[in-house]
Design a protein around this motif. Structure first.
Motif, PDB file in Angstrom:
ATOM      1  N   GLU A   1      -2.548  -2.557   1.320  1.00  0.00           N
ATOM      2  CA  GLU A   1      -2.324  -1.581   2.388  1.00  0.00           C
ATOM      3  C   GLU A   1      -1.449  -2.162   3.480  1.00  0.00           C
ATOM      4  O   GLU A   1      -0.547  -1.490   3.992  1.00  0.00           O
ATOM      5  N   GLN A   2      -1.692  -3.406   3.829  1.00  0.00           N
ATOM      6  CA  GLN A   2      -0.870  -4.047   4.855  1.00  0.00           C
ATOM      7  C   GLN A   2       0.570  -4.207   4.379  1.00  0.00           C
ATOM      8  O   GLN A   2       1.530  -3.996   5.139  1.00  0.00           O
TER       9      GLN A   2
ATOM     10  N   ASP B   1      -3.020  -8.133   0.824  1.00  0.00           N
ATOM     11  CA  ASP B   1      -3.637  -6.872   1.246  1.00  0.00           C
ATOM     12  C   ASP B   1      -2.600  -5.776   0.993  1.00  0.00           C
ATOM     13  O   ASP B   1      -1.618  -5.649   1.731  1.00  0.00           O
TER      14      ASP B   1
ATOM     15  N   GLU C   1       2.265  -0.901   4.784  1.00  0.00           N
ATOM     16  CA  GLU C   1       2.530  -0.627   6.194  1.00  0.00           C
ATOM     17  C   GLU C   1       3.798  -1.327   6.663  1.00  0.00           C
ATOM     18  O   GLU C   1       4.549  -0.812   7.488  1.00  0.00           O
TER      19      GLU C   1
END
Length: 293
Positions: free
Chosen positions: A201-202, A199, A205
């Motif tokens: 986006e993860q 993922d 982050e």
């Protein structure tokens, strides 16, 4: 109230001139497309002038933010250029990202007629200009710099004198070299994350809390993953800047293999029809890499 002129009301110059007007200065504006100048005086108090010379006449400081070396010479020199209207003792501040050579050339012309000259390219993009938080890199005489600084601070959060005329442009070249490498690294990282089944986006982050963090990561990763590039600093303009960088490197002997490679990648983005896309569109090139096999 100080009378100032602002030449060039593009996505950067328009809000920059606006901040000068909001600070209470009497602003005289010129733009090659006159309708843009008329729009500006609808948003801010000021006066539209038909030529750069007319705008500069009676102004203590003349600011410019245009496209390239050619555009800069066009608004500065000749019978209708800014220098023709400037009085001895006035000061020209150039915010264009241009070559160090043209800065030195125009500074010499300014000196001959008794006016000051600063090369003062900016970083921060359209959002930085609209929010008055640009970074400004200045080359020129210290006295001229101190005179211009309170005006520049109307739209900048950081302004520094780097050295003699040309130093501001050289510093901006360093800025563009660093951005090019960071954006390519971010594009490859996001591409790798997707290819690995993560993922993305993860992943960002997590890694943005560590040493991989950058302005580009924080402000561009979501739009990159969404394939949205209709914003920000255009690829066409980045290629213009990198051409200036690579030309200067030829003269000073700097080795810029990554910069030269990223410039080539941006040419491929242009071939995809992305000349006006944001520079983060290097990610789009990776998504379409088979087009260049």
């Amino acid at each position: 109230m100080t009378t100032v002129a602002f030449l060039g009301l593009g996505v950067m110059g328009y809000p920059m001139a606006g901040f000068l007007a909001r600070a209470g200065h009497s602003v005289r504006v010129y733009n090659r497309t006159a309708s843009r100048a008329e729009q500006w005086v609808g948003d801010y108090p000021g006066t539209v002038c038909a030529t750069p010379a007319e705008a500069a006449r009676g102004a203590e400081l003349v600011f410019a933010c245009v496209g390239n070396d050619h555009d800069l010479r066009e608004v500065v020199t000749g019978d209708s250029g800014a220098f023709a209207g400037m009085s001895p003792g006035s000061l020209f501040v150039d915010h264009t990202t241009a070559s160090a050579d043209v800065a030195r050339e125009l500074a010499e012309k300014a000196r001959e007629q008794g006016t000051g000259f600063l090369d003062a390219p900016v970083s921060g993009g359209q959002a930085g200009a609209e929010n008055g938080v640009l970074t400004v890199m200045v080359g020129g005489e210290k006295g001229d710099y101190e005179r211009a600084r309170p005006f520049i601070e109307c739209y900048a959060r950081a302004v520094s004198l780097l050295g003699p005329v040309g130093s501001g442009q050289l510093c901006k070249m360093v800025n563009q070299v660093c951005i090019a490498g960071v954006v390519q690294g971010l594009a490859e990282g996001l591409h790798f994350a997707r290819a690995a089944g993560l993922d993305a986006e993860q992943v960002v982050e997590v890694i943005s809390k560590g040493a991989a963090q950058s302005w580009q990561m924080e402000n561009r990763y979501k739009t990159m993953l969404a394939g949205e590039y209709e914003h920000g600093f255009a690829v066409d303009w980045m290629r213009k800047d990198l051409a200036i960088v690579l030309d200067e490197a030829q003269r000073n002997g700097a080795l810029l293999p990554v910069t030269a490679l990223v410039d080539q990648f941006y040419s491929e983005v242009q071939a995809l029809g992305g000349g006006r896309w944001d520079t983060s569109s290097l990610f789009a090139r990776l998504m379409n890499v088979r087009s260049f096999d």
